[in-house]
Scaffold this active site. Structure first.
Site, PDB file in Angstrom:
ATOM      1  CE  LYS A  79      -3.814   1.735   2.562  1.00  0.00           C
ATOM      2  NZ  LYS A  79      -4.775   1.693   3.953  1.00  0.00           N
ATOM      3  CB  SER A 154      -8.308   3.511   2.715  1.00  0.00           C
ATOM      4  OG  SER A 154      -7.149   2.949   3.688  1.00  0.00           O
ATOM      5  CB  SER A 178      -8.296   0.598   5.743  1.00  0.00           C
ATOM      6  OG  SER A 178      -9.012   1.789   5.766  1.00  0.00           O
TER       7      SER A 178
END
Lengths: 479, 94
Positions: A79, A154, A178
């Site tokens: 990420k 996210s 997330s």
């Protein structure tokens, strides 16, 4: 090589037995990336050259013969709010679009010592603020199972990369769901570890008392292996804990002795029928194999969401004060004084980030601090108490991961509060600091959308939820 | 819910050094704060506040420079603007 059925375990076996080389697999992933990225847009950056060189090196070492771990040479997606030295880390924000990482996050160091091959950095909601990856400053990511739909957020890019076979596994970060919610939306596995089990050093901070890095994988077993690698006490994160975790314990046949609690507050009357059906199937599967269930009550759970949406923006508005136009990005040469420097950088924040900074500033402001922030911190204590009490009665809690299956792009962007409700079942684990695992249980009958359930464990008891998760995989015979 | 006004949003934006169109945020803000008021239902008399996410208290280390991590040259190189080994920032007083 069929990447669709490749798991961390099979990868390890394959390189051990010489069935394939790391390079072959890495090249296969890049071929997939070239074919599918146009549709999916999981990645923000791509390290093909470096990854190929690294894979060659690992293959050479393996050829020469040495004893390596279960996590050796894994092709991973990271990420883009986790720092990898000398690469860009944007956190999905225009504010950091030129930011080069000066060091490796501690989790990256741990992965490197297992010769991980980093394929690229993945898309996310700006500063990890969102539940659909639609808040990224660098474009939308599509759900690989239905391109019209969001991958969740996210960590939407990481979950989409794993689901679409653009990487073997990935790291995400989970502040209020997330990792788990996008994993559920993309039909893969996601783990939010105990607060303090994984170092946050080198993670772009959103809400420091809630943030935790976790793995996204195809199997629970894979998540266990990756968790084992990244879990460590770290001098550079003073909240990290030292405790024993062994992915081989409890033995798979002993986990059925654990008692699973069903907190009734997670099964409200208005729960989406499709989710209820999927979660009930998981419960029945466990019951068929003799796992004991017990209903429990956690009476403050309904306050988790407002509590979370007060504490998180408060901490985020504080953390984001560092973007002052001086330290992180290139700037225009001509600027008149301090106010203009601030304004110039901070106007680059997206709408949701601005909204949370305002909310945080509001709940921390002198006139409202007691009414909102202080109150929320008290309610947080009560939510923690609910968990402590529940874990006196049962070993693990089973709940839905998300209130709905993946929604369509644009469906919730106009109504921030409705978007916040996506986190309703995931925020309690962050507020209490306990570990939580999301794993798939099937698909909706009409549209074939993935449905997942969540296992929450007691503080530092990843082995219970991962053990039960692996047991579940075994009994349903998945992969 | 009269406490949320365009002026309040304007003040908050100013405090957090953000330029924005107040009217685009006011309605959402009202709705969200209204939702926060749900916490008033909870009796928190005598309940202690949670402070941070950690159970650990008082982590100390010796006040010594650490040899690991970013060497100064590297920190300087990664800073947006430098001049002869110094960090260069825009003038903040005018």
């Amino acid at each position: 090589m069929n990447l669709e059925n490749l798991t961390i375990k099979k990868f390890n076996k394959g390189i051990k037995n010489g069935d394939f080389r790391v390079l072959e697999i890495v090249e296969n992933y890049f071929e997939n990336i070239e074919d599918k990225e146009g549709d999916i847009n999981a990645y923000l950056s791509n390290f093909q050259d470096k990854a190929v060189r690294k894979a060659e090196k690992v293959d050479l070492k393996i050829e020469k013969g040495y004893d390596f771990s279960m996590a050796e040479g894994l092709p991973l997606a990271i990420k883009d709010n986790i720092l990898i030295e000398d690469t860009l880390t944007t956190a999905g924000s225009k504010v950091l679009q030129d930011y080069r990482s000066s060091f490796d996050a501690t989790v990256i160091e741990s992965l490197r010592s297992n010769n991980a091959v980093f394929l690229g950095k993945t898309n996310l909601d700006e500063f990890a603020m969102g539940a659909s990856t639609e808040n990224s400053a660098f474009g939308l990511t599509s759900n690989p199972l239905d391109l019209e739909r969001v991958p969740g957020g996210s960590s939407g890019g990481s979950a989409a990369a794993v689901a679409a076979d653009l990487s073997l596994a990935a790291l995400g970060s989970d502040t209020g769901g997330s990792v788990r919610q996008p994993a559920a939306f993309c039909g893969v596995v996601g783990l939010k570890p105990t607060y303090g089990s994984v170092s946050r050093h080198g993670l772009v901070a959103m809400s420091s008392s809630l943030d935790q890095i976790g793995p996204i994988t195809k199997t629970v077993e894979g998540a266990s292996i990756l968790f084992d690698v990244i879990k460590d006490e770290d001098f550079y994160d003073s909240t990290t804990l030292d405790y024993k975790y062994s992915y081989a314990e409890p033995e798979i046949d002993k986990v059925r002795d654990l008692t699973i609690g069903l907190p009734k507050e997670f099964f409200p009357e208005e729960l989406d029928q499709r989710i209820e059906k999927g979660v009930n199937k998981a419960i029945d599967n466990f019951k068929d194999f003799g796992v004991e269930f017990k209903e429990v009550s956690m009476k403050h759970i309904e306050y988790s969401l407002p509590c979370y949406y007060i504490i998180m923006p408060a901490e985020a508005s504080t953390n984001l004060a560092r973007y002052d136009g001086i330290r992180y990005s290139r700037r225009d040469v001509e600027m008149e004084g301090l106010e203009e420097i601030y304004a110039k950088q901070r106007q680059a924040f997206g709408d949701e980030v601005k909204r949370r900074i305002l909310l945080g500033t509001f709940v921390l402001s002198a006139g409202y601090h007691d009414q909102y922030y202080k109150k929320a911190q008290k309610v947080r204590s009560l939510i923690k108490q609910d968990f402590i009490k529940a874990f006196q009665e049962v070993d693990v809690l089973l709940t839905p991961t998300t209130p709905t299956p993946p929604f369509k792009k644009g469906e919730k962007t106009k109504d921030p509060l409705e978007m916040y409700f996506s986190d309703v079942f995931t925020t309690p684990a962050n507020l209490a600091g306990v570990p939580a695992l999301s794993l798939p249980t099937g698909h909706t009958t009409q549209e074939g959308l993935p449905v997942s359930f969540q296992l929450m464990g007691d503080f530092k008891r990843e082995q219970d939820i991962l053990g039960l998760g692996r047991y579940y995989e075994k009994i349903v015979g998945s992969r | 819910m009269s406490k949320i006004s365009k002026n309040l949003i304007k003040d908050l934006a100013e405090m957090s050094k953000i330029d924005l169109e107040e009217e685009n945020y006011t309605d959402d803000f009202k709705e969200i704060i209204n939702y926060f008021d749900k916490l008033e239902e909870v009796d928190t008399e005598g309940v202690e506040e949670t402070a941070g996410g950690s159970i650990i208290e008082n982590v100390f280390r010796n006040d010594e420079t650490q040899d690991k991590r970013i060497p100064p040259e590297k920190g300087i190189k990664d800073f947006p603007e430098t001049d002869d080994g110094f960090l260069k920032i825009p003038s903040v007083f005018n």
